[in-house]
Scaffold this active site. Structure first.
Site, PDB file in Angstrom:
ATOM      1  CB  THR A 258      -0.841   0.172   1.292  1.00 36.34           C
ATOM      2  OG1 THR A 258       0.024   0.041   2.414  1.00 36.34           O
ATOM      3  CG2 THR A 258      -2.009  -0.724   1.341  1.00 36.34           C
ATOM      4  CG  ASP A 259       1.325   5.969  -0.904  1.00 38.35           C
ATOM      5  OD1 ASP A 259       2.118   6.044   0.069  1.00 38.35           O
ATOM      6  OD2 ASP A 259       1.280   6.827  -1.795  1.00 38.35           O
ATOM      7  CD1 TRP A 260       4.156   5.044   5.602  1.00 41.24           C
ATOM      8  CD2 TRP A 260       4.281   4.049   3.612  1.00 41.24           C
ATOM      9  NE1 TRP A 260       5.275   4.237   5.586  1.00 41.24           N
ATOM     10  CE2 TRP A 260       5.373   3.616   4.381  1.00 41.24           C
ATOM     11  CE3 TRP A 260       4.149   3.507   2.319  1.00 41.24           C
ATOM     12  CZ2 TRP A 260       6.329   2.713   3.920  1.00 41.24           C
ATOM     13  CZ3 TRP A 260       5.104   2.602   1.852  1.00 41.24           C
ATOM     14  CH2 TRP A 260       6.172   2.226   2.655  1.00 41.24           C
TER      15      TRP A 260
END
Ligand code: BGC
Length: 733
Positions: A258-260
């Protein structure tokens, strides 16, 4: 060798010989299978979510290390605290800052991209990182996007060609590249929720090719799911993007990260292709409670759903297998070296990329029929350098790509080195601290006095070098929001015009990752587009200014005259930035030069444009056949001659247009390019190969790439607008 380990049921067992998963003579797939057979359900699911800001665990009981991540994409970021966003304050984590990816794209030189990847991979390895969060390959759709500087421009072919060697170079080190942000993260405004509507055709032709090349040619080991939604579902757990296209059509065997904080739903994350969840907060991604990583979507909630029979075991096994595969490729790879950090080789690489990426946009012969560039040493007694970007550390700010470089050579340092006492400096404008645009709180009296001082100095100067543009402040070239206006900030337009009124001998250098409005363009005799050039950037720029280096970069995106000319802005707010919930990419496949060409709108500077201190003459393109059949290829040859007085490099570009087609197609599209180096008087033949795949469009209904029989036109150009020769051929099925 005898090893004692605990089995999945926590009973001690003795295993003879080396355990299969530890045996790196065995194929990775066998090791993965063996490791899985020894792990409990809890251990398998625990692989999939963070245990720190930039880490995910392995399986400590079995001696399987976890993964360490770092930004990316322009250098290895300084250490962040385990459980907060503060810098950890290490004293041994200063890196080489490489030029921003817009600069890399402007080199049009895949060999340099490979050396970029190798060098940054070595730095990541030295710092014990398993995953480097880069490169970014989102397409440049609007000049307002705050993160364009981290990407490779507006053209899918150029972005694909430039990202593949970078990935290969990083991964040669046993460090995974992480291609981001998959997909359609083309703006920062509302990035966490904006729901992008795009046709299949634009998706496949424009927004996916660089990701596809990263996966199928670059063999990237990880890819980062973007923040935004695509057709109603968040990109990080989007069935279409992850299951159908990435893992289905492209056969990706790595991990979707995931992106953060980009995950939003446990069932979707489990079922729609997410493998690793990373985030900004601990407790459920919304707040910083104590040690709540198990509150992640792929934490306890995932385990519960599995136990309730809502997630099939194949899904669990597959996810764990992907993470283990990544661990064996990186943190448990015994064949990797030790890397290297901020050494001379890396500085040299950063310097070469910076010199080849700088783009000369204008250099008129106005003064005694001579251009101002290159600046002859000794020709001027008083050279005035104006502008905040002459002295600013442009590696600071910008968001997650911020770097702590070991060395920073500013343009002013480098110019003083060359011209000594001839240089005087006047700041001219005040630009605020990184991340905070404080122009509005700076008293007008301060702004005015800097302005007046620069004008007074300019009156006395023999030459003015203006170093302005954008910087990494919030709402400029920075993550988290878009630029609010197309204009240069900090009243620079007023200052540039003011100086030109008193002294026309101005070399204007703009540093940015985006096109900007240029209301003074007619009056400026010499103009350079410099990007964020990294640690050695000041020297690279000075060397171009003095002619030690002949500029050879070409623009990786078009510069519109007005923002409204730009395709994303042409259709009003629903197209950019959307209504805050939804957004429609109404320009469809007509992104960048495809739009300007087809709609006959003249850009200020076209895609692929860039000047040199020498001149190149093109011959007539010669095609090896008048007909091309599927499965065959034809050759296009063109001679290029350096007719000037200095050595230089030219980027020869090949575009192809379909003369008649059942669907709308752009006038032409980039299909190949070659950067050739020529001594004065030297001539070389450049040869390109054209095949069926270069002629296709994506048919939404049939879901396949189609080449329609008929006449096609080849355009050989020095930019998308400056076409030097054409040729046609017939395609027969
Ligand atoms: C950015 C990513 C970055 C991550 C970790 C996110 O906000 O979008 O590009 O890799 O943070 O710093």
């Amino acid at each position: 060798m005898i090893q004692t380990i605990l089995s999945g049921k926590s009973k001690p067992i003795i295993v003879g010989g080396v355990l299969a998963y530890l045996n790196d003579n065995l194929p990775i797939e066998e090791r993965v299978k063996d490791a899985l057979s020894r792990m409990t359900l809890e251990e398998k699911t625990r692989l999939s979510y963070a245990d720190g800001r930039f880490s995910t665990p392995g399986c400590a009981r079995l001696g399987i290390p976890g993964l360490m991540y770092s930004d990316g994409p322009h250098g290895v970021r300084a250490e962040i605290c385990w459980n907060s966003w503060d810098y950890a304050g290490w004293t041994n984590d200063s890196c080489t800052a490489f030029p921003a990816l817009t600069c890399l794209a402007s080199t049009w030189n895949p060999v340099l991209s490979k050396s970029y990847g190798v060098a940054i991979g070595e730095e990541a390895l030295f710092r014990n990182k398993s995953v480097l969060l880069g490169p970014g390959v989102n397409i440049y759709r609007t000049p307002l996007n705050g993160r364009n500087f981290e990407y490779l421009g507006e053209d899918p072919y150029l972005a694909a060609r430039m990202c593949v060697p970078y990935i290969q170079g990083v991964q040669e080190n046993g460090v995974a590249a992480c291609v981001k942000h998959y997909a359609l993260n083309n703006q920062e405004l509302w990035r966490n929720h904006i729901d992008v509507q795009v046709s299949d055709r634009a998706l496949y032709e424009i927004y996916l090719p660089a990701f596809k090349a990263a996966v199928m040619e670059g063999k990237t080991w990880t890819i980062m799911g973007a923040y935004n939604k695509v057709r109603g579902t968040h990109a990080a757990h989007n069935k279409l993007l992850n299951n159908d296209i990435l893992k289905g059509e492209w056969g990706f065997d790595g991990c979707v990260v995931t992106d953060w904080g980009a995950a939003h739903d446990t069932y979707e994350a489990a079922m729609y292709g997410l493998d690793l969840e990373l985030g900004t907060y601990t407790n459920g991604l919304t707040s910083n409670s104590d040690l709540g990583y198990n509150d992640y979507y792929l934490g306890d909630a995932y385990l519960r759903m599995i136990k309730d029979g809502k997630i099939p075991m194949e899904v669990v096994e597959e996810k764990a297998a992907r993470v283990l595969r990544l661990i064996f490729r990186t943190s448990m790879n015994r064949n990797k070296g030790f890397g290297a950090m901020a050494n001379e080789n890396h500085e040299e690489t950063a310097y070469r990329i910076a010199t080849e990426g700088i783009v000369l946009l204008k250099n008129e012969s106005r003064f005694d029929k001579k251009p101002l560039l290159p600046i002859q040493k000794g020709a001027y007694k008083r050279i005035l350098v104006v502008g905040d970007n002459a002295i600013r550390n442009l590696m600071m700010g910008g968001g997650s790509s911020e770097l702590k470089p070991k060395k920073v050579i500013t343009p002013l340092d480098a110019l003083k080195e060359e011209f000594g006492d001839c240089i005087t400096f006047s700041q001219g404008y005040v630009a605020g601290r990184p991340m905070f645009d404080r122009a509005d709180v700076i008293p007008q009296s301060v702004i005015d006095s800097l302005y007046s001082a620069a004008i007074e100095e300019a009156k006395q100067a023999d030459l003015v070098i203006f170093l302005g543009g954008l910087n990494k402040n919030y709402q400029q070239d920075c993550e988290g929001d878009d630029r609010k206006t197309f204009e240069l900030p900090f009243e620079q337009n007023r200052l540039i015009k003011g100086i030109l009124d008193v002294n026309q001998k101005m070399v204007l250098v703009l540093t940015s990752g985006n096109a900007v409005d240029m209301p003074w363009i007619e009056k400026v005799p010499s103009l350079i587009q410099s990007w964020y050039l990294g640690s050695i950037g000041g020297k690279a720029l000075a060397d171009v200014l003095i002619g030690e280096i002949n500029p050879s970069g070409k623009l990786p995106f078009s510069y519109p005259v007005r923002l409204e000319d730009c395709p994303a802005h042409f259709y009003g707010e629903i197209s950019y930035p959307g209504d805050s919930i939804r957004q429609e990419y109404k320009e469809d496949i007509l992104v960048g030069y495809r739009w300007y060409d087809t709609k006959k709108i003249k850009p200020l500077f076209p895609f692929g444009y860039g000047l040199s201190y020498t001149e190149f003459q093109y011959g007539k393109p010669v095609v090896s056949a008048t007909e091309l059949k599927a499965g065959e290829s034809l050759e296009v040859k063109v001679t290029v001659k350096n007719t000037g007085k200095v050595a230089g490099k030219e980027i020869v570009q090949l575009y192809i247009g379909d003369e008649k087609c059942s669907v709308l197609r752009p006038v032409k599209e980039l299909k190949d390019f070659y950067k050739v180096e020529l001594q004065p008087g030297e001539e070389q033949e450049v040869a390109f190969t054209v095949e069926r795949d270069d002629l296709t469009f994506f048919d939404d209904e049939r879901h396949e790439w189609i080449a329609e029989p008929g006449r096609f036109k080849i355009y050989i150009g020095r930019s998308s607008e400056d076409i030097e020769g054409t040729a046609t051929f017939m395609y027969c099925d």
